[in-house]
Structure formats: structure tokens, C-alpha cells
Design a protein around this motif. Structure first.
Motif, PDB file in Angstrom:
ATOM      1  N   GLU A  43       2.904  10.757  -8.978  1.00  0.00           N
ATOM      2  CA  GLU A  43       2.120  11.117 -10.160  1.00  0.00           C
ATOM      3  C   GLU A  43       1.260  12.348  -9.924  1.00  0.00           C
ATOM      4  OE1 GLU A  43      -0.048   7.584 -10.957  1.00  0.00           O
ATOM      5  OE2 GLU A  43       1.661   6.502 -11.806  1.00  0.00           O
ATOM      6  N   GLY A  44       1.284  12.871  -8.707  1.00  0.00           N
ATOM      7  CA  GLY A  44       0.505  14.071  -8.406  1.00  0.00           C
ATOM      8  C   GLY A  44      -0.919  13.795  -7.970  1.00  0.00           C
ATOM      9  N   LYS A  45      -1.261  12.525  -7.710  1.00  0.00           N
ATOM     10  CA  LYS A  45      -2.616  12.180  -7.264  1.00  0.00           C
ATOM     11  C   LYS A  45      -2.683  12.306  -5.738  1.00  0.00           C
ATOM     12  CE  LYS A  45      -3.134   8.898 -11.090  1.00  0.00           C
ATOM     13  NZ  LYS A  45      -3.341   7.464 -11.453  1.00  0.00           N
ATOM     14  N   LEU A  46      -2.853  13.540  -5.283  1.00  0.00           N
ATOM     15  CA  LEU A  46      -2.818  13.809  -3.846  1.00  0.00           C
ATOM     16  C   LEU A  46      -4.184  13.714  -3.197  1.00  0.00           C
ATOM     17  CD1 LEU A  46      -0.369  16.837  -3.894  1.00  0.00           C
ATOM     18  CD2 LEU A  46       0.153  14.432  -3.494  1.00  0.00           C
ATOM     19  N   ASP A  47      -5.214  13.346  -3.958  1.00  0.00           N
ATOM     20  CA  ASP A  47      -6.553  13.211  -3.389  1.00  0.00           C
ATOM     21  C   ASP A  47      -6.877  11.774  -3.002  1.00  0.00           C
ATOM     22  OD1 ASP A  47      -6.455  12.370  -5.995  1.00  0.00           O
ATOM     23  OD2 ASP A  47      -8.480  13.040  -6.500  1.00  0.00           O
ATOM     24  N   LYS A 106       0.829  -1.207   0.000  1.00  0.00           N
ATOM     25  CA  LYS A 106       0.000   0.000   0.000  1.00  0.00           C
ATOM     26  C   LYS A 106       0.862   1.255   0.000  1.00  0.00           C
ATOM     27  CE  LYS A 106      -4.194  -1.838   2.154  1.00  0.00           C
ATOM     28  NZ  LYS A 106      -5.148  -1.684   3.280  1.00  0.00           N
ATOM     29  N   LEU A 107       1.965   1.222   0.777  1.00  0.00           N
ATOM     30  CA  LEU A 107       2.868   2.370   0.790  1.00  0.00           C
ATOM     31  C   LEU A 107       3.500   2.578  -0.586  1.00  0.00           C
ATOM     32  CD1 LEU A 107       4.726   2.045   4.221  1.00  0.00           C
ATOM     33  CD2 LEU A 107       3.240   3.908   3.486  1.00  0.00           C
ATOM     34  N   GLN A 108       3.818   1.468  -1.259  1.00  0.00           N
ATOM     35  CA  GLN A 108       4.406   1.568  -2.590  1.00  0.00           C
ATOM     36  C   GLN A 108       3.427   2.200  -3.570  1.00  0.00           C
ATOM     37  OE1 GLN A 108       5.401  -2.194  -4.340  1.00  0.00           O
ATOM     38  NE2 GLN A 108       6.722  -1.322  -5.896  1.00  0.00           N
ATOM     39  N   ALA A 109       2.165   1.729  -3.546  1.00  0.00           N
ATOM     40  CA  ALA A 109       1.150   2.315  -4.425  1.00  0.00           C
ATOM     41  C   ALA A 109       0.894   3.779  -4.066  1.00  0.00           C
ATOM     42  CB  ALA A 109      -0.148   1.509  -4.337  1.00  0.00           C
ATOM     43  N   PHE A 110       0.894   4.057  -2.739  1.00  0.00           N
ATOM     44  CA  PHE A 110       0.662   5.433  -2.283  1.00  0.00           C
ATOM     45  C   PHE A 110       1.776   6.365  -2.780  1.00  0.00           C
ATOM     46  CE2 PHE A 110       1.609   8.654   0.955  1.00  0.00           C
ATOM     47  CZ  PHE A 110       0.424   9.364   0.949  1.00  0.00           C
ATOM     48  N   SER A 111       3.031   5.926  -2.651  1.00  0.00           N
ATOM     49  CA  SER A 111       4.147   6.757  -3.099  1.00  0.00           C
ATOM     50  C   SER A 111       4.099   6.971  -4.608  1.00  0.00           C
ATOM     51  CB  SER A 111       5.478   6.107  -2.703  1.00  0.00           C
ATOM     52  OG  SER A 111       5.617   4.828  -3.313  1.00  0.00           O
ATOM     53  N   ARG A 112       3.640   5.956  -5.348  1.00  0.00           N
ATOM     54  CA  ARG A 112       3.515   6.120  -6.791  1.00  0.00           C
ATOM     55  C   ARG A 112       2.442   7.157  -7.131  1.00  0.00           C
ATOM     56  NH1 ARG A 112       2.824   1.304  -7.806  1.00  0.00           N
ATOM     57  NH2 ARG A 112       0.568   1.216  -8.025  1.00  0.00           N
ATOM     58  N   ASP A 132       0.293   9.967   5.375  1.00  0.00           N
ATOM     59  CA  ASP A 132      -0.974  10.535   4.947  1.00  0.00           C
ATOM     60  C   ASP A 132      -1.050  12.025   5.282  1.00  0.00           C
ATOM     61  OD1 ASP A 132      -3.354   9.765   3.561  1.00  0.00           O
ATOM     62  OD2 ASP A 132      -4.473  10.160   5.409  1.00  0.00           O
ATOM     63  N   LEU A 133      -0.516  12.410   6.445  1.00  0.00           N
ATOM     64  CA  LEU A 133      -0.465  13.833   6.797  1.00  0.00           C
ATOM     65  C   LEU A 133       0.423  14.597   5.805  1.00  0.00           C
ATOM     66  CD1 LEU A 133      -0.151  13.640  10.690  1.00  0.00           C
ATOM     67  CD2 LEU A 133      -2.141  14.356   9.365  1.00  0.00           C
ATOM     68  N   MET A 134       1.528  13.957   5.394  1.00  0.00           N
ATOM     69  CA  MET A 134       2.389  14.576   4.396  1.00  0.00           C
ATOM     70  C   MET A 134       1.633  14.792   3.095  1.00  0.00           C
ATOM     71  SD  MET A 134       5.875  13.053   2.687  1.00  0.00           S
ATOM     72  CE  MET A 134       4.895  11.801   1.850  1.00  0.00           C
TER      73      MET A 134
END
Length: 422
Positions: A170-174, A160-166, A193-195
Motif C-alpha cells: 500500500e506504500g506505507k513505508l514508514d 506480522k510479516l503478512q501485515a507488513f507486506s500489505r 525491514d532493511l528492504m
């Protein structure tokens, strides 16, 4: 901490099982023959030699299987069938052979004690194999459960962290980072997540700041063109009326500088518009009577004749509408050079303003393209412009819930602006 405890528990169970199996093999040994039991059985057989009963053989309490042979080596009695009944087969089987002797030393026969070490070993081996199989099954199940636990506790959160960092890259901050409440990486993932939230806020603030800056530049660039055009028009009129050569040269300088300012503003406006996605439009309710003054203020050459305006309330942004009207009238000045008639009328839910000049118009195939970005008609050759005025005007009218239409009419060209009636 929980993973460490489970790992220690699993290793302890594994070592314990291996230790038990080793101890079982270590305790396996040949107990040998009970000499006392053999002597007791031999004496009992000697005492009752002539009256032996197969159903009441002596030494049953010792749980030893044996065969009794006579002095000629022939079979006499046995505790059960399947034992070695000959001397040679008994020797091969490593059975214990003892003489049955009377008190006077007379040998009555032979006692063959059955060697059951192999049966004991096979029985012991079966028990060990069953225990070992149970240990292997338990360890396998434990490893499977432990692997699932490790996957859910470590690998799944890291995936999940790997997908989140990707997504962040990619700029998908939502897209928030979702984690189980009892996960050991809870605080770690919460920080990520706070970051993400802070990055999203910073990006949005940056976007709004850039948007506001670009809107301001675009708006000022377009608005400054109107007074510059007025300065240029006045200087040209003064040049025609002036008879003094020195004054004409000064007016030529003014006219040249006005052209230079207009070019710089146009370049700045084009660069800003390329990045600007949306111009801010604030719609309010305004009386239609005020629109007559707006048209007259923009018509600095006094070529527009405005017919009476029907009284109503329209939804409009006065500043943006001034930009639109200024662009329409400026285009008429530039390309037609004739008088302009402004005819307001109510058509359904809209208040229409038809701006009509008496020039040559444009070719029919070019009319649908006039509001396209950077498009300029054939009659614009040799005249300054960027092909953005009508494009922006149509966009602003749509943001005010209205519309704009360009069309050829008999003896000229018309632009119709439609404002929504409140």
C-alpha cells in the motif's frame, strides 16, 4: 532449531506414556493358586478340626481368604464376612474347593479358597485409569503450551510479516517491522525491514527528484512568459509604426511565433502544475527599497506609477515576488489596458502594495472566485490565459507569510499584496 527440539521432546513423552500403559496391560495376568499355601492350610485345619478358633485360623501369613464347611456342606468358619459360603455359589464364582482330609482318609469338610481375581483386576484397572488420565492431562497441557509456543514462534511472526507486506504494497513505508529479539525469524525479518528502509529511501529520492524537476519546469515556464510577452508587445508596436509591407509580414511572423511559444509554454506549465504539489519558496530578509526596481523591471510598457516606498525590512523571496508582480501587471495590461498606480504603505505588521488600474473590473460575485484554480472571469472571454496566474500568485504569497487580495474599487480594479515586515 528450538522448535525442532521441543517437538522431539513432546513426541518422546507421548510415546513413553503409551508404552508404559501397554506394558502395564501386558504384565496383567492371573497368578493362580499357591498350592503349598493351600496344602498347609488344609493340614492345619485337619489337625485342629475339633478345636478351631475363629480368631486364630491357620494360614494368615498367606493372605488368602477362605471358608470352612463341614462334611454336610454347612458353614463353619471364614476369614471374613462376604465370602461364598455355599458350594454352588463358590462354583459360580470359580473359587477353589478342596477337601479337608484326616490322615486316615476321613473327609472332615470342605475348604473354599476365595477367588479374588476380579478385585485384583478392578484395583489394577483403577490404577491404570489414574495413570492414563494423568498421561492424558499432561499431554493435553503439553499440547496447549506447545500450541501457544508455536503460535508465538511461527504464526504470530508470519501474521506480522503478512501485515507488513500489505503495508509495503500500500506504500506505507514508514511502518517498521517489529519482532522479538529472541525470535527464530530475527535475521529473516530484519532483512525485510532493511528492504523497507531502502524502498522508503528510494521513493523519497525519486519524489525529491521529480519535485525538483517539476518545480524547475513550472518556474521556467512561468518566467519565460514574461520575455515572450515583451517580444509580442514590441512586435505589435513595430507593426503599427512600420510602413513597409515586407517588414510588417516579418513582424507578423514574429508575433505569430510568439503566440505559438506562449501556447506551448502554457500547455507545459499546466501539465506540470497538475502534478506539482508544492513550489519551493526561500524567504530572506530584503530592504523594501529594492522592491521599486522590481516593479519597474516588470513594467515593460511603462504604465505603472510607483509612489514612494516606506523603508523597512520585509520577508520575501525576490524571484517568487517577481513572478507575482509580473502576473498582476500582465493581467492589468491584458484586461484593463490602462495606466497602473502602485501605492505602498505600512499597515500593522505588513507592507502593502496596492496595484490599481482604471478598467471595468469584474462583477462582485466573481471577485471571491478569481484566485481559484482554472477560474476565469467573464471579461476574459476571447483573451489567452489558463486561470492559474492568480491561483499561483496567492499560493506564493502565503508561502512568504504574506497574502493577496483582489477587489473592485471606484473607477477600476485593485490587487493588494501584503509582505510581512521582519
Amino acid at each position: 532449531m528450538r522448535i525442532k527440539k521441543v517437538t522431539i521432546l513432546g513426541l518422546a513423552i507421548l510415546f513413553m506414556g503409551i508404552s508404559v500403559i501397554l506394558l502395564m496391560f501386558r504384565s496383567l495376568h492371573d497368578e493362580g493358586i499357591d498350592v503349598v499355601a493351600v496344602n498347609d492350610i488344609t493340614q492345619s485345619l485337619a489337625e485342629h478340626w475339633g478345636s478351631l478358633d475363629p480368631a486364630e485360623l491357620p494360614g494368615q501369613q498367606y493372605k488368602l481368604d477362605y471358608v470352612v464347611l463341614d462334611k454336610h456342606g454347612d458353614f463353619t468358619l471364614a476369614t471374613r464376612r462376604g465370602l461364598n459360603e455355599r458350594i454352588d455359589s463358590a462354583i459360580q464364582h470359580r473359587d477353589t474347593i478342596v477337601d479337608i482330609v484326616q490322615n486316615d482318609g476321613t473327609v472332615l469338610g470342605k475348604l473354599i479358597i476365595y477367588n479374588n481375581a476380579r478385585e485384583q483386576w478392578e484395583n489394577y484397572r483403577d490404577k491404570v485409569l489414574i495413570f492414563f488420565g494423568a498421561i492424558v492431562i499432561f499431554i493435553t497441557l503439553f499440547c496447549a503450551v506447545y500450541a501457544i509456543y508455536i503460535d508465538r514462534s511461527i504464526y504470530r511472526p508470519f501474521r506480522k510479516l503478512q501485515a507488513f507486506s500489505r503495508h509495503v504494497a500500500e506504500g506505507k513505508l514508514d511502518m517498521p517491522l517489529e519482532m522479538e529479539k529472541r525470535n527464530g525469524f530475527g535475521a529473516f525479518t530484519e532483512s525485510f525491514d532493511l528492504m523497507r528502509e531502502e524502498l522508503a529511501k528510494a521513493r523519497e529520492n525519486e519524489r525529491l527528484a521529480n519535485q525538483s524537476k517539476k518545480e524547475l519546469v513550472a518556474s521556467l515556464s512561468h518566467d519565460i512568459k514574461t520575455p515572450v510577452a515583451s517580444i509580442k508587445a514590441v512586435s505589435e508596436v513595430m507593426m503599427l509604426k512600420s510602413a513597409n509591407e515586407a517588414d510588417k509580414r516579418q513582424l507578423e511572423v514574429i508575433n505569430s511565433k510568439a503566440d505559438q511559444i506562449n501556447t506551448l509554454i502554457t500547455n507545459m506549465f499546466n501539465a506540470t502544475l497538475e502534478e506539482l504539489q508544492e513550489l519551493n519558496v526561500t524567504v530572506t530578509e530584503e530592504s523594501s527599497i529594492t522592491l521599486g526596481d522590481l516593479v519597474r523591471n516588470v513594467d515593460y510598457n511603462n504604465r505603472a506609477a510607483v509612489s514612494p516606498i516606506p523603508e523597512c525590512i520585509v520577508l520575501v523571496d525576490m524571484q517568487r515576488l517577481m513572478q507575482v508582480v509580473d502576473n498582476v501587471i500582465s493581467n492589468s495590461y491584458k484586461y484593463a489596458g490602462t495606466s497602473i498606480s502602485v501605492s505602498p504603505s505600512i499597515q500593522g505588521q505588513y507592507l502593502e502594495f496596492e496595484f490599481r488600474d482604471y478598467g471595468q473590473g469584474v462583477s462582485p460575485e466573481e471577485v471571491p472566485l478569481l484566485c481559484n484554480k482554472f477560474y476565469r472571469a467573464k471579461n476574459a472571454v476571447g483573451k489567452s490565459g489558463t486561470g492559474l496566474g492568480l491561483y499561483i500568485s496567492k499560493y506564493l504569497m502565503s508561502k512568504m507569510s504574506g497574502s493577496m487580495e483582489c477587489r473592485n474599487v471606484d473607477g477600476g480594479f485593485a490587487v493588494v499584496l501584503r509582505l510581512l515586515i521582519a
